[in-house]
Design a protein around this motif. Sequence first.
Motif, PDB file in Angstrom:
ATOM      1  N   HIS A  34     -16.899   0.410 -12.487  1.00 16.41           N
ATOM      2  CA  HIS A  34     -15.970  -0.361 -13.311  1.00 16.41           C
ATOM      3  C   HIS A  34     -14.589   0.303 -13.348  1.00 16.41           C
ATOM      4  O   HIS A  34     -13.572  -0.393 -13.432  1.00 16.41           O
ATOM      5  N   TYR A  35     -14.574   1.615 -13.280  1.00 18.95           N
ATOM      6  CA  TYR A  35     -13.307   2.348 -13.318  1.00 18.95           C
ATOM      7  C   TYR A  35     -12.405   1.979 -12.144  1.00 18.95           C
ATOM      8  O   TYR A  35     -11.189   1.845 -12.284  1.00 18.95           O
ATOM      9  N   ILE A  36     -13.013   1.796 -10.952  1.00 19.15           N
ATOM     10  CA  ILE A  36     -12.202   1.465  -9.773  1.00 19.15           C
ATOM     11  C   ILE A  36     -12.043  -0.041  -9.569  1.00 19.15           C
ATOM     12  O   ILE A  36     -11.286  -0.460  -8.692  1.00 19.15           O
ATOM     13  N   GLU A  37     -12.726  -0.852 -10.382  1.00 18.82           N
ATOM     14  CA  GLU A  37     -12.703  -2.298 -10.160  1.00 18.82           C
ATOM     15  C   GLU A  37     -11.280  -2.853 -10.231  1.00 18.82           C
ATOM     16  O   GLU A  37     -10.806  -3.512  -9.302  1.00 18.82           O
ATOM     17  N   GLU A  38     -10.575  -2.600 -11.344  1.00 17.48           N
ATOM     18  CA  GLU A  38      -9.218  -3.115 -11.492  1.00 17.48           C
ATOM     19  C   GLU A  38      -8.195  -2.222 -10.802  1.00 17.48           C
ATOM     20  O   GLU A  38      -7.180  -2.700 -10.305  1.00 17.48           O
ATOM     21  N   ARG A  39      -8.475  -0.937 -10.758  1.00 17.89           N
ATOM     22  CA  ARG A  39      -7.499   0.018 -10.237  1.00 17.89           C
ATOM     23  C   ARG A  39      -7.442   0.041  -8.711  1.00 17.89           C
ATOM     24  O   ARG A  39      -6.446   0.434  -8.132  1.00 17.89           O
ATOM     25  N   VAL A  40      -8.545  -0.353  -8.064  1.00 19.26           N
ATOM     26  CA  VAL A  40      -8.591  -0.321  -6.599  1.00 19.26           C
ATOM     27  C   VAL A  40      -9.054  -1.666  -6.029  1.00 19.26           C
ATOM     28  O   VAL A  40      -8.315  -2.344  -5.307  1.00 19.26           O
ATOM     29  N   VAL A  41     -10.294  -2.047  -6.332  1.00 21.35           N
ATOM     30  CA  VAL A  41     -10.892  -3.214  -5.679  1.00 21.35           C
ATOM     31  C   VAL A  41     -10.110  -4.489  -5.974  1.00 21.35           C
ATOM     32  O   VAL A  41      -9.887  -5.312  -5.078  1.00 21.35           O
ATOM     33  N   ARG A  42      -9.675  -4.672  -7.225  1.00 20.87           N
ATOM     34  CA  ARG A  42      -8.935  -5.881  -7.609  1.00 20.87           C
ATOM     35  C   ARG A  42      -7.424  -5.664  -7.602  1.00 20.87           C
ATOM     36  O   ARG A  42      -6.685  -6.585  -7.998  1.00 20.87           O
ATOM     37  N   HIS A  43      -6.987  -4.511  -7.180  1.00 24.15           N
ATOM     38  CA  HIS A  43      -5.548  -4.254  -7.164  1.00 24.15           C
ATOM     39  C   HIS A  43      -4.885  -5.167  -6.125  1.00 24.15           C
ATOM     40  O   HIS A  43      -5.362  -5.277  -4.992  1.00 24.15           O
ATOM     41  N   PRO A  44      -3.803  -5.839  -6.485  1.00 28.89           N
ATOM     42  CA  PRO A  44      -3.190  -6.814  -5.562  1.00 28.89           C
ATOM     43  C   PRO A  44      -2.838  -6.249  -4.192  1.00 28.89           C
ATOM     44  O   PRO A  44      -3.019  -6.930  -3.178  1.00 28.89           O
ATOM     45  N   SER A  45      -2.366  -5.005  -4.141  1.00 33.33           N
ATOM     46  CA  SER A  45      -1.964  -4.450  -2.843  1.00 33.33           C
ATOM     47  C   SER A  45      -3.166  -4.268  -1.927  1.00 33.33           C
ATOM     48  O   SER A  45      -3.107  -4.584  -0.729  1.00 33.33           O
ATOM     49  N   PHE A  46      -4.286  -3.788  -2.467  1.00 33.03           N
ATOM     50  CA  PHE A  46      -5.480  -3.608  -1.644  1.00 33.03           C
ATOM     51  C   PHE A  46      -6.154  -4.945  -1.343  1.00 33.03           C
ATOM     52  O   PHE A  46      -6.792  -5.105  -0.299  1.00 33.03           O
ATOM     53  N   GLN A  47      -6.026  -5.904  -2.248  1.00 34.49           N
ATOM     54  CA  GLN A  47      -6.565  -7.235  -1.978  1.00 34.49           C
ATOM     55  C   GLN A  47      -5.908  -7.845  -0.740  1.00 34.49           C
ATOM     56  O   GLN A  47      -6.585  -8.392   0.127  1.00 34.49           O
ATOM     57  N   SER A  48      -4.592  -7.726  -0.671  1.00 26.47           N
ATOM     58  CA  SER A  48      -3.871  -8.379   0.429  1.00 26.47           C
ATOM     59  C   SER A  48      -3.940  -7.600   1.733  1.00 26.47           C
ATOM     60  O   SER A  48      -3.983  -8.199   2.813  1.00 26.47           O
ATOM     61  N   THR A  49      -3.975  -6.270   1.657  1.00 25.13           N
ATOM     62  CA  THR A  49      -3.918  -5.474   2.887  1.00 25.13           C
ATOM     63  C   THR A  49      -5.283  -5.078   3.426  1.00 25.13           C
ATOM     64  O   THR A  49      -5.400  -4.698   4.592  1.00 25.13           O
ATOM     65  N   VAL A  50      -6.328  -5.175   2.587  1.00 29.27           N
ATOM     66  CA  VAL A  50      -7.649  -4.729   3.042  1.00 29.27           C
ATOM     67  C   VAL A  50      -8.717  -5.783   2.768  1.00 29.27           C
ATOM     68  O   VAL A  50      -9.267  -6.386   3.681  1.00 29.27           O
TER      69      VAL A  50
END
Length: 429
Positions: free
Chosen positions: A233-249
């Motif tokens: 849950h800690y990385i859910e919003e900070r990494v997995v759902r982060h807009p930059s990682f959503q679009s680039t990865v």
Amino acid sequence: MSGGKYRWNGIDLLHKLADLPQEAVEWVKGKAQTLAHEKKLLAAAHRIPIDPLSVEALRKRLQWKLALQEGNAEPAKEPPDIGPEAKEEEQELLERILRERDVHIRNNVTRTAAYLHIYREHPELHWAFLAHMVSRNGGWSMTDLRGDLLPFLLNEEQCENVFAFLERANALIFRDAYPQLLLYRASLQLKRPLFHLLPRLGVSRFMRPVWDRFWIERESGLLTIALIINEQHYIEERVVRHPSFQSTVLDTLFFQTQTLLQLNQVVFPYVQGERIRLAGLILENFSSVRERIEVGKKLYAILFGIRAVAEGAQAFACGRRHSGSRADYWPHLFAPVRKEPPRPRGQLLERLDGCKLRPGAAPLYSPALTDAWKDRDVEPPIPGDWFRDLSVLDYFTETSAPFSFEMTQDCCIGLKKIELAVLASDLIV
């Protein structure tokens, strides 16, 4: 004439195997050996128990915390003033913990080693060893991006984006979890629980009742599942759902075809006799926090519920320092230094034959992490607490290893698919 054990519905299986290509024959035989191996190990496996009374105690504590946040509960009585000297000691302790965290957070290799070190000091911290083994996988995925195969399928920008994603997730989990382990160690040294300091380390309010319970009951399973829940849950919003990682990865075609990158395979090398086998699972949907947690629980059951895997994985981890190179576990297929100059497009050759190299073929280049990527500063995460309701308590259930966990042959097949994809792309350049 073949014996009865080689017949199925009156069909002579050995005769039918003779009609198949040699590669298919080897696959069938290998699969049969794998199933027999898994059946034998699962017969001696045990489940990871979770005490329902402990879960109910957690529910009450967490429910009170949520009510307090919403202003619907009486605040707890203030603890007696511990005095300026004790407050100063606590502040010094927190500063030491953060300094130690910052020393080891430098890269995937240092983080992975730190997990193993504290697990060997405190083997009741099952999560630390699980994190060590999963973090090894993160390092292997990072160095694959600089190896012999993936650079032919991904351009430099794509490789950079995937590395940034892997590095950020790996670093943020360590940044949150490792200080918790250090605070537990300090509590043991001072012979009193110090978990009231967790908020000052930026840890979710979800974890305080868990650590308090662990201090009393020493339920390794409960703590491990809680840390799996917390970190995902800690990385859910900070990494997995982060807009930059959503679009680039995550939203890109090459990531959605995850078998291409082997990002969906989590493997635990374990020593068995003279060879190293691979246990693990395939994560089908990385974007799902629920699936990541459930797979994490199953991986925990594989690593600690199957004795041969538990003992073999610890023998591997303690006997082979993590470098980030896949040569750490399969030196017969991979090498941390190039054994021949890199071949340009149009001149690539097939090198793999199942789980071995073709005659005369050089091993695949799998560099050490420090040779593949430079260290990067870990930017502070976005502040905030993910814990908002009690639904996560549904994850606290007894866990057992899945029926199919042996990954040795599957990894060989996956690696072969990647090589064939590289060779196919070479033909159309």
